[in-house]
Design a protein around this motif. Structure first.
Motif, PDB file in Angstrom:
ATOM      1  N   GLY A 163       0.817  -1.217   0.000  1.00 57.23           N
ATOM      2  CA  GLY A 163       0.000   0.000   0.000  1.00 57.23           C
ATOM      3  C   GLY A 163       0.842   1.255   0.000  1.00 57.23           C
ATOM      4  O   GLY A 163       0.598   2.192  -0.770  1.00 57.23           O
ATOM      5  N   GLN A 164       1.868   1.290   0.845  1.00 56.14           N
ATOM      6  CA  GLN A 164       2.727   2.478   0.922  1.00 56.14           C
ATOM      7  C   GLN A 164       3.557   2.651  -0.345  1.00 56.14           C
ATOM      8  O   GLN A 164       3.754   3.765  -0.823  1.00 56.14           O
ATOM      9  CB  GLN A 164       3.655   2.375   2.148  1.00 56.14           C
ATOM     10  N   GLN A 165       4.045   1.546  -0.901  1.00 53.87           N
ATOM     11  CA  GLN A 165       4.842   1.645  -2.121  1.00 53.87           C
ATOM     12  C   GLN A 165       4.016   2.188  -3.281  1.00 53.87           C
ATOM     13  O   GLN A 165       4.501   2.983  -4.092  1.00 53.87           O
ATOM     14  CB  GLN A 165       5.423   0.275  -2.482  1.00 53.87           C
ATOM     15  N   LEU A 166       2.766   1.771  -3.375  1.00 52.78           N
ATOM     16  CA  LEU A 166       1.910   2.248  -4.460  1.00 52.78           C
ATOM     17  C   LEU A 166       1.566   3.723  -4.293  1.00 52.78           C
ATOM     18  O   LEU A 166       1.607   4.490  -5.252  1.00 52.78           O
ATOM     19  CB  LEU A 166       0.627   1.417  -4.523  1.00 52.78           C
ATOM     20  N   VAL A 167       1.226   4.126  -3.071  1.00 46.79           N
ATOM     21  CA  VAL A 167       0.821   5.514  -2.831  1.00 46.79           C
ATOM     22  C   VAL A 167       2.001   6.459  -3.004  1.00 46.79           C
ATOM     23  O   VAL A 167       1.902   7.509  -3.651  1.00 46.79           O
ATOM     24  CB  VAL A 167       0.211   5.667  -1.425  1.00 46.79           C
ATOM     25  N   ILE A 186       7.955  -1.981   5.100  1.00 45.57           N
ATOM     26  CA  ILE A 186       7.412  -1.913   6.450  1.00 45.57           C
ATOM     27  C   ILE A 186       7.592  -3.286   7.076  1.00 45.57           C
ATOM     28  O   ILE A 186       7.271  -4.306   6.454  1.00 45.57           O
ATOM     29  CB  ILE A 186       5.925  -1.511   6.444  1.00 45.57           C
ATOM     30  N   TYR A 187       8.101  -3.315   8.283  1.00 47.34           N
ATOM     31  CA  TYR A 187       8.318  -4.573   8.990  1.00 47.34           C
ATOM     32  C   TYR A 187       7.496  -4.594  10.271  1.00 47.34           C
ATOM     33  O   TYR A 187       7.467  -3.607  11.014  1.00 47.34           O
ATOM     34  CB  TYR A 187       9.802  -4.749   9.333  1.00 47.34           C
ATOM     35  N   ASN A 209      -8.583  -3.434   3.862  1.00 52.20           N
ATOM     36  CA  ASN A 209      -9.517  -2.360   3.530  1.00 52.20           C
ATOM     37  C   ASN A 209      -8.940  -0.988   3.799  1.00 52.20           C
ATOM     38  O   ASN A 209      -9.207  -0.035   3.063  1.00 52.20           O
ATOM     39  CB  ASN A 209     -10.812  -2.561   4.320  1.00 52.20           C
ATOM     40  N   ASP A 210      -8.142  -0.860   4.852  1.00 52.38           N
ATOM     41  CA  ASP A 210      -7.513   0.420   5.160  1.00 52.38           C
ATOM     42  C   ASP A 210      -6.592   0.839   4.027  1.00 52.38           C
ATOM     43  O   ASP A 210      -6.594   2.000   3.588  1.00 52.38           O
ATOM     44  CB  ASP A 210      -6.738   0.287   6.470  1.00 52.38           C
ATOM     45  N   ASN A 211      -5.788  -0.090   3.541  1.00 45.56           N
ATOM     46  CA  ASN A 211      -4.855   0.226   2.457  1.00 45.56           C
ATOM     47  C   ASN A 211      -5.584   0.491   1.145  1.00 45.56           C
ATOM     48  O   ASN A 211      -5.196   1.380   0.376  1.00 45.56           O
ATOM     49  CB  ASN A 211      -3.851  -0.912   2.290  1.00 45.56           C
TER      50      ASN A 211
END
Length: 702
Positions: free
Chosen positions: A45-49, A56-57, A403-405
């Motif tokens: 999610g973070q990589q796409l945004v 993230i670990y 769902n959050d992502n």
């Protein structure tokens, strides 16, 4: 009873009680597997945004499986900063990135380092300290301050050491977020650990070689009381430590859980911020390394626990607890005041000398009373009861994270006004996910998010076709079909919406029947993370199925129902009654939106009420009066029967419009007023009330 028989008896009863509260091999594996899936979903999610190669670990108790419901462990997340690279040798320098040279000399506390800033165009030191977080020391080196990790924390986060903590909210666990920079090389101060070997022959040489390959992180906190406290960065071997925790047997895990319960019951209440669970973990790892692995079994749990507590006691006496991998780093340096130290020693002495009886005082997870019950034989231990509850929570938490992502991705996409650019972004997301699906354990997470995005891309293309009065193209239907089984209902409901908007009532009815047959009201849990509200307990049948099924991907598909979302670019595939939700906010309402209300520019509705609403619309078209009335009755009843709806105000707005179409204006007005009672601002009910009053007064005014 002899001393040997006593310790064996207590150990076995302790093991059974811990099994009962979910500290067993099956639940530990389930916790780890689901948390690692969550880790991948967060990263994707973070990589796409951000369009950056960050990771993230998930760290700590929740991913290790060393927690219980009563311990309320926070979720620890480590975010890597993608634009920075920490190196230990000049040969590792790369052009075009922020290279930071790790400095470990006599001026730096053991286990910490300084970060010297290097030039991006040449392997040379930076000479100008022109940034507020850069500092030139006495010998001319430009160093990076650790205060830089405070940037972007947000009002809801509090700094605790290297972590930015988000407190527990209704229905959600707290979370510690650590920003870190990656170093590909194993730290110099930890290289001695690779070659030394404890008496227990653990960790093995192969395990140590794996640990060496994980590199390390540097996190933004200095050694307490150091003269360089604002310049030092802690060296973290978190991934190696996580790997070591994954290798422990169930008795070792139970021992650690008991240590944390003791810490919470006897020490933290009187001496907060003194001994940490990380210190307990470190002590236990030292104990495992110095003993034969065969000594750790169910029969000897009490002996192992007392051994760990005795070692912890000695550490406190000497103010010395060496880091497991970097032993020069003393975790207890300047940690205790004399008063605090004496309290801790007295408490530990009391627990050790009690030889297990002090454990009866532990209220966490009702451990004490459960142990007592095993001696009194008041009831049989049923491990499945608590394990079912934990399993349901783990699966639902995974659904929340998906769902959050997805919501964040859709919100970022929805900001684009140009439809063609928007479609390109969705397509790029989808192609990246398809590529990453071949990357081993990423497959499940990538597949899940890809299906959501495929559904929205197909719906957006169909909306464009409908706007230009062309039929829905085959590509749209194929894309939407790929996302049909993202969960029990939401993907199919979007497809049914599209067919309804095209006037294909027969196919709409077929899909709705299929959804209703698969939506078991006794099992399916509604998933909404658009905003915070206190969730009620899961359905027992849901929890039981989550415990009995080890395939999490199947569980997410067959036991959860997500919100149904429509972007503005999908408006022509969204019934007109729901389109109003995209424009819920007047100019006066906008300032009252919270940070969590980013979803409000979408049309979002819970799956079950939307199913009944679409049934009402479909049966109205088919002139099947009895089925239509059953649908509107089910829509009204589901508010009482399902307490975990997130968008109750939206469902009431849909019910109100159904009442209007039934010419029941008073009932419609009641629905809108109830909707406003739930959400007074940013609610399309205001528009509906104004429209309804105008329609009611229209004949009178004429």
């Amino acid at each position: 009873m002899s001393e040997i028989d006593y310790t064996r008896n207590v150990s076995l009863r302790l093991s059974k009680v811990l099994d009962e509260i979910g500290v067993n091999e099956r639940m530990v594996i389930k916790r780890r597997r689901l948390q690692l899936i969550n880790e991948t979903i967060w990263t994707i999610g973070q990589q796409l945004v951000l369009n950056e190669d960050m990771n993230i670990y998930s760290l700590g108790s929740r991913v290790e499986g060393t927690t219980t419901l009563g311990l309320h462990s926070d979720g620890d997340l480590l975010y890597t900063l993608p634009k920075s690279k920490v190196i230990q040798d000049w040969s590792e320098w790369e052009p075009g990135v922020e290279n930071l040279l790790m400095i470990q000399d006599e001026t730096v506390s053991p286990g910490y380092c300084l970060l010297q800033i290097l030039r991006e165009d040449a392997p040379l030191p930076e000479e100008n300290a022109y940034h507020q977080n850069w500092y030139r020391d006495r010998i001319g080196r430009v160093l990076l301050k650790n205060s830089i990790v405070n940037i972007g924390g947000g009002d809801e986060r509090v700094r605790h050491g290297p972590a930015q903590s988000m407190d527990e909210r209704p229905g959600f666990f707290g979370r510690d977020i650590v920003l870190a920079m990656t170093c590909q090389q194993w730290p110099l101060q930890a290289r001695q650990w690779i070659n030394q070997q404890g008496e227990g022959q653990w960790p093995t040489n192969d395990m140590k070689q794996y640990c060496k390959g994980t590199g390390c992180f540097v996190v933004g906190v200095g050694s307490k009381g150091s003269v360089n406290e604002e310049l030092e960065w802690r060296i973290s071997t978190s991934i190696a430590e996580r790997f070591l925790m994954f290798s422990l047997n169930i008795t070792q895990i139970r021992c650690f859980v008991l240590m944390k319960m003791i810490l919470k019951t006897f020490i933290t209440t009187q001496c907060p911020d003194s001994i940490s669970s990380y210190m307990c973990k470190t002590v236990m790892l030292h104990c495992i390394s110095s003993t034969d692995n065969n000594a750790w079994n169910e029969n000897t749990l009490l002996i192992c626990l007392n051994y760990c507590l005795t070692v912890l006691y000695n550490c406190v006496i000497n103010d010395y607890c060496p880091h497991f991998i970097i032993p020069e780093n003393n975790l207890m340096l300047r940690r205790f005041t004399p008063v605090t130290k004496q309290i801790i020693l007295d408490r530990l002495c009391y627990i050790i000398s009690s030889n297990g009886s002090a454990l009866l005082e532990i209220e966490c997870d009702q451990l004490g009373s459960r142990i007592e019950n095993t001696f009194l034989r008041l009831k049989e231990i049923v491990p499945e009861q608590m394990s079912c509850l934990i399993s349901g929570e783990l699966v639902k938490n995974a659904a929340y994270i998906v769902n959050d992502n997805i919501t964040v991705l859709l919100i970022e996409t929805n900001k684009i006004n140009h439809i063609r650019i928007l479609l390109q972004i969705l397509y790029i997301y989808l192609m990246k996910l398809t590529h990453d699906m071949n990357q081993g354990h990423n497959k499940l997470a990538c597949s899940k998010i890809a299906k959501f995005l495929s559904m929205h891309l197909g719906s957006a293309l169909a909306s464009i076709n409908l706007q230009s009065e062309r039929g829905v193209c085959r590509k749209s239907i194929v894309l939407m079909t790929l996302g049909l089984n993202i969960d029990v209902a939401s993907g199919k409901l979007k497809l049914a919406s599209m067919f309804l908007c095209t006037g294909d009532i027969e196919r709409t009815e077929f899909i709705l029947k299929n959804i209703e047959e698969g939506y078991d009201l006794n099992i399916v849990e509604q998933v909404c993370k658009c905003y915070d509200f206190r969730k009620t307990k899961h359905k027992k049948a849901f929890d039981k199925l989550c415990y009995e099924t080890d395939n999490e991907y199947t569980l997410l598909q067959s036991t959860t129902a997500s919100c149904v979302r429509f972007l503005r670019c999908e408006i022509n595939c969204c019934p007109c009654e729901l389109q109003h939700e995209m424009f819920r906010s007047s100019q006066q309402d906008l300032p009252y939106r919270g940070k969590k209300d980013i979803w409000m520019d979408l049309a979002v509705v819970d799956s079950l009420p939307y199913l009944y609403f679409l049934q009402y619309k479909t049966y109205s078209h088919l002139r099947r009066h009895r089925d239509k009335q059953a649908a509107i009755s089910n829509l009204a009843k589901c508010f009482v029967e399902e307490p975990n709806f997130g968008h109750r105000e939206t469902a009431l707005n849909l019910l109100g419009q159904c009442m209007e179409q039934e010419n029941r204006m008073d009932a419609a007005l009641t629905c809108y007023l109830l909707s406003l009672k739930i959400r007074g601002r940013n609610n399309a009910a205001k528009l509906h009330i104004c429209r309804l009053i105008c329609s009611m007064l229209g004949p009178v005014l004429q």
